[in-house]
Write a protein that holds these residues in place. Sequence first.
Motif, PDB file in Angstrom:
ATOM      1  N   ASP A   1       8.232  10.148  13.848  1.00  0.00           N
ATOM      2  CA  ASP A   1       7.704  10.702  12.602  1.00  0.00           C
ATOM      3  C   ASP A   1       7.215   9.559  11.715  1.00  0.00           C
ATOM      4  O   ASP A   1       6.033   9.420  11.472  1.00  0.00           O
ATOM      5  CB  ASP A   1       8.676  11.658  11.905  1.00  0.00           C
ATOM      6  N   GLU A   2       8.116   8.686  11.258  1.00  0.00           N
ATOM      7  CA  GLU A   2       7.662   7.475  10.563  1.00  0.00           C
ATOM      8  C   GLU A   2       7.365   6.403  11.607  1.00  0.00           C
ATOM      9  O   GLU A   2       8.079   6.283  12.612  1.00  0.00           O
ATOM     10  CB  GLU A   2       8.709   6.984   9.572  1.00  0.00           C
ATOM     11  N   PHE A   3       6.326   5.598  11.350  1.00  0.00           N
ATOM     12  CA  PHE A   3       5.845   4.686  12.400  1.00  0.00           C
ATOM     13  C   PHE A   3       5.732   3.251  11.903  1.00  0.00           C
ATOM     14  O   PHE A   3       4.838   2.510  12.307  1.00  0.00           O
ATOM     15  CB  PHE A   3       4.514   5.184  12.980  1.00  0.00           C
ATOM     16  N   TRP A   4       6.658   2.874  11.038  1.00  0.00           N
ATOM     17  CA  TRP A   4       6.772   1.484  10.579  1.00  0.00           C
ATOM     18  C   TRP A   4       7.850   0.816  11.441  1.00  0.00           C
ATOM     19  O   TRP A   4       9.032   0.838  11.117  1.00  0.00           O
ATOM     20  CB  TRP A   4       7.158   1.446   9.104  1.00  0.00           C
ATOM     21  N   MET A   5       7.444   0.244  12.561  1.00  0.00           N
ATOM     22  CA  MET A   5       8.409  -0.222  13.554  1.00  0.00           C
ATOM     23  C   MET A   5       9.365  -1.271  13.000  1.00  0.00           C
ATOM     24  O   MET A   5      10.524  -1.348  13.422  1.00  0.00           O
ATOM     25  CB  MET A   5       7.687  -0.761  14.790  1.00  0.00           C
ATOM     26  N   ARG A   6       8.920  -2.077  12.068  1.00  0.00           N
ATOM     27  CA  ARG A   6       9.806  -3.085  11.489  1.00  0.00           C
ATOM     28  C   ARG A   6      11.039  -2.421  10.869  1.00  0.00           C
ATOM     29  O   ARG A   6      12.139  -2.994  10.897  1.00  0.00           O
ATOM     30  CB  ARG A   6       9.050  -3.881  10.417  1.00  0.00           C
ATOM     31  N   ASP A   7      10.857  -1.231  10.327  1.00  0.00           N
ATOM     32  CA  ASP A   7      11.927  -0.572   9.596  1.00  0.00           C
ATOM     33  C   ASP A   7      12.708   0.432  10.434  1.00  0.00           C
ATOM     34  O   ASP A   7      13.922   0.562  10.294  1.00  0.00           O
ATOM     35  CB  ASP A   7      11.360   0.139   8.361  1.00  0.00           C
ATOM     36  N   VAL A   8      12.009   1.165  11.294  1.00  0.00           N
ATOM     37  CA  VAL A   8      12.695   2.196  12.069  1.00  0.00           C
ATOM     38  C   VAL A   8      13.253   1.662  13.381  1.00  0.00           C
ATOM     39  O   VAL A   8      14.176   2.254  13.954  1.00  0.00           O
ATOM     40  CB  VAL A   8      11.764   3.396  12.353  1.00  0.00           C
ATOM     41  N   GLY A   9      12.699   0.565  13.864  1.00  0.00           N
ATOM     42  CA  GLY A   9      13.149   0.003  15.130  1.00  0.00           C
ATOM     43  C   GLY A   9      14.302  -0.971  14.945  1.00  0.00           C
ATOM     44  O   GLY A   9      14.792  -1.197  13.831  1.00  0.00           O
ATOM     45  N   PRO A  10      14.741  -1.582  16.034  1.00  0.00           N
ATOM     46  CA  PRO A  10      15.861  -2.512  15.951  1.00  0.00           C
ATOM     47  C   PRO A  10      15.423  -3.911  15.513  1.00  0.00           C
ATOM     48  O   PRO A  10      14.242  -4.260  15.586  1.00  0.00           O
ATOM     49  CB  PRO A  10      16.372  -2.551  17.397  1.00  0.00           C
ATOM     50  N   THR A  11      16.383  -4.682  15.070  1.00  0.00           N
ATOM     51  CA  THR A  11      16.193  -6.106  14.826  1.00  0.00           C
ATOM     52  C   THR A  11      16.798  -6.846  16.013  1.00  0.00           C
ATOM     53  O   THR A  11      17.995  -6.716  16.296  1.00  0.00           O
ATOM     54  CB  THR A  11      16.893  -6.538  13.527  1.00  0.00           C
ATOM     55  N   PHE A  12      15.987  -7.608  16.720  1.00  0.00           N
ATOM     56  CA  PHE A  12      16.463  -8.276  17.928  1.00  0.00           C
ATOM     57  C   PHE A  12      17.230  -9.555  17.592  1.00  0.00           C
ATOM     58  O   PHE A  12      16.853 -10.298  16.676  1.00  0.00           O
ATOM     59  CB  PHE A  12      15.299  -8.599  18.856  1.00  0.00           C
TER      60      PHE A  12
ATOM     61  N   SER B   1      12.426   9.149  13.969  1.00  0.00           N
ATOM     62  CA  SER B   1      12.316   7.697  14.140  1.00  0.00           C
ATOM     63  C   SER B   1      13.633   6.980  13.900  1.00  0.00           C
ATOM     64  O   SER B   1      13.781   5.815  14.305  1.00  0.00           O
ATOM     65  CB  SER B   1      11.226   7.152  13.213  1.00  0.00           C
ATOM     66  N   ALA B   2      14.580   7.642  13.270  1.00  0.00           N
ATOM     67  CA  ALA B   2      15.903   7.032  13.109  1.00  0.00           C
ATOM     68  C   ALA B   2      16.569   6.788  14.460  1.00  0.00           C
ATOM     69  O   ALA B   2      17.529   6.012  14.550  1.00  0.00           O
ATOM     70  CB  ALA B   2      16.791   7.918  12.239  1.00  0.00           C
ATOM     71  N   GLN B   3      16.067   7.422  15.509  1.00  0.00           N
ATOM     72  CA  GLN B   3      16.622   7.236  16.855  1.00  0.00           C
ATOM     73  C   GLN B   3      15.911   6.131  17.632  1.00  0.00           C
ATOM     74  O   GLN B   3      16.299   5.811  18.757  1.00  0.00           O
ATOM     75  CB  GLN B   3      16.510   8.548  17.636  1.00  0.00           C
ATOM     76  N   LEU B   4      14.849   5.555  17.060  1.00  0.00           N
ATOM     77  CA  LEU B   4      14.054   4.592  17.809  1.00  0.00           C
ATOM     78  C   LEU B   4      14.762   3.256  18.022  1.00  0.00           C
ATOM     79  O   LEU B   4      14.440   2.535  18.964  1.00  0.00           O
ATOM     80  CB  LEU B   4      12.706   4.359  17.129  1.00  0.00           C
ATOM     81  N   GLY B   5      15.692   2.909  17.153  1.00  0.00           N
ATOM     82  CA  GLY B   5      16.423   1.662  17.362  1.00  0.00           C
ATOM     83  C   GLY B   5      17.130   1.668  18.705  1.00  0.00           C
ATOM     84  O   GLY B   5      17.027   0.713  19.492  1.00  0.00           O
ATOM     85  N   ARG B   6      17.809   2.759  18.992  1.00  0.00           N
ATOM     86  CA  ARG B   6      18.518   2.881  20.269  1.00  0.00           C
ATOM     87  C   ARG B   6      17.530   2.972  21.441  1.00  0.00           C
ATOM     88  O   ARG B   6      17.740   2.366  22.485  1.00  0.00           O
ATOM     89  CB  ARG B   6      19.420   4.116  20.223  1.00  0.00           C
ATOM     90  N   PHE B   7      16.447   3.723  21.246  1.00  0.00           N
ATOM     91  CA  PHE B   7      15.456   3.890  22.311  1.00  0.00           C
ATOM     92  C   PHE B   7      14.809   2.555  22.677  1.00  0.00           C
ATOM     93  O   PHE B   7      14.701   2.202  23.861  1.00  0.00           O
ATOM     94  CB  PHE B   7      14.384   4.893  21.869  1.00  0.00           C
TER      95      PHE B   7
ATOM     96  N   ILE C   1       4.566  -2.941  10.390  1.00  0.00           N
ATOM     97  CA  ILE C   1       4.329  -2.033  11.512  1.00  0.00           C
ATOM     98  C   ILE C   1       4.617  -2.687  12.856  1.00  0.00           C
ATOM     99  O   ILE C   1       4.367  -2.080  13.897  1.00  0.00           O
ATOM    100  CB  ILE C   1       2.897  -1.466  11.494  1.00  0.00           C
ATOM    101  N   THR C   2       5.178  -3.875  12.852  1.00  0.00           N
ATOM    102  CA  THR C   2       5.438  -4.627  14.080  1.00  0.00           C
ATOM    103  C   THR C   2       6.870  -5.138  14.105  1.00  0.00           C
ATOM    104  O   THR C   2       7.510  -5.268  13.056  1.00  0.00           O
ATOM    105  CB  THR C   2       4.479  -5.827  14.173  1.00  0.00           C
ATOM    106  N   GLN C   3       7.359  -5.430  15.286  1.00  0.00           N
ATOM    107  CA  GLN C   3       8.684  -6.042  15.424  1.00  0.00           C
ATOM    108  C   GLN C   3       8.665  -6.954  16.638  1.00  0.00           C
ATOM    109  O   GLN C   3       8.355  -6.522  17.756  1.00  0.00           O
ATOM    110  CB  GLN C   3       9.759  -4.979  15.590  1.00  0.00           C
ATOM    111  N   GLN C   4       8.986  -8.226  16.433  1.00  0.00           N
ATOM    112  CA  GLN C   4       8.960  -9.194  17.521  1.00  0.00           C
ATOM    113  C   GLN C   4      10.254  -9.147  18.335  1.00  0.00           C
ATOM    114  O   GLN C   4      11.334  -8.952  17.788  1.00  0.00           O
ATOM    115  CB  GLN C   4       8.731 -10.609  16.984  1.00  0.00           C
ATOM    116  N   GLN C   5      10.088  -9.306  19.637  1.00  0.00           N
ATOM    117  CA  GLN C   5      11.227  -9.424  20.548  1.00  0.00           C
ATOM    118  C   GLN C   5      11.315 -10.868  21.005  1.00  0.00           C
ATOM    119  O   GLN C   5      10.429 -11.364  21.705  1.00  0.00           O
ATOM    120  CB  GLN C   5      11.064  -8.509  21.756  1.00  0.00           C
ATOM    121  N   PRO C   6      12.365 -11.594  20.626  1.00  0.00           N
ATOM    122  CA  PRO C   6      12.441 -13.009  20.997  1.00  0.00           C
ATOM    123  C   PRO C   6      12.683 -13.200  22.488  1.00  0.00           C
ATOM    124  O   PRO C   6      13.267 -12.347  23.161  1.00  0.00           O
ATOM    125  CB  PRO C   6      13.649 -13.513  20.177  1.00  0.00           C
TER     126      PRO C   6
END
Length: 344
Positions: free
Chosen positions: A81-92, A123-129, A335-340
Amino acid sequence: MTWRMPSETAPQTRTWMAFPAEGPTLGETDAEREAGYAAWTAVAHAVAAFEPVTMVVDPAERQRARRMLSTDIDILEAPVDEFWMRDVGPTFVVDPERPGILGAVDWTFNGWGDHWWSQWRKSAQLGRFVAEAAGAELVPSSLVNEGGGIHVDGEGTVLLTETVQLDPRRNPGADRASVEAEMARTIGATHAVWLPRGLTRDYGDFGTSGHVDIVAALPSPGVVLLHDQRDPAHPDHAVSAELRAFFADQTDAAGRPFTVRDLPAPDTLRDAEGDTDWSYVNHLVVNGGVIACGFGEPVADARARGILEEVYPGRRVVTVDARELFARGGGIHCITQQQPEVRA
């Protein structure tokens, strides 16, 4: 175990993004929606010139995403639903004691404080996904936080904002000590620098209440890149002055005073919604490059590229028009999130 969030300048495996889905954020008209899709796509293609990109796409947007995105971009399907990956996704994060192990902090996400307009439960589930798709060890956190609300130097320093992590709509009853303890547990932060506030527009109805990634960044240890609104007619002129004075009294995790590098704002002061929050601070560092926000101002955009080239030596800076992103509430970093990269 000792998790640590690397600096954004550390080598990366890929960048994660989420493709826009129809809803309030994307826009009400066909023209607005098309502009939103195009903006996210342009950023994805710019990043893909430097490193792999994985785009999480809602099943309802499958055909559009496959039509608009290059075959170089990997697509995974999950509800969005929300698509700001920096915020809804995980922090690696990585574990220095276990080489080759990647972790992913799954912050609790509630739509930046559960605003009336935010649609966030999918999108609250995207961190786990995303963590599972990346093969990362999940690091759950009950702290309501977003990736745009923190910035690190990779050596123990984290920038926070009092009006974000201590927001009663996010974390009622939280205090600095409890937030700092969770930052130490999840991302290895040993020293927190608490900004008193963020940019003015960020406190409007559709704002995040002070995300740091639009006002300050740490391009290298001991250096702060600070949004500089130079026009006294804009309310952020006073904010820039306040934060510049604030950083003059701060040190990083190693005890070093900060060197502040001003990054001047674009010349445009207002848009259809009011005082702008256009900021070059909201850029993305990638392998060998920097993806910078552009605002259709050749002189100001070029000036920002020059400063970014100085603070990120050896990287090629590419500008992507970010006006349609900011019209929806954020920028390229949002809208982005880096994976180290992790090596055994």
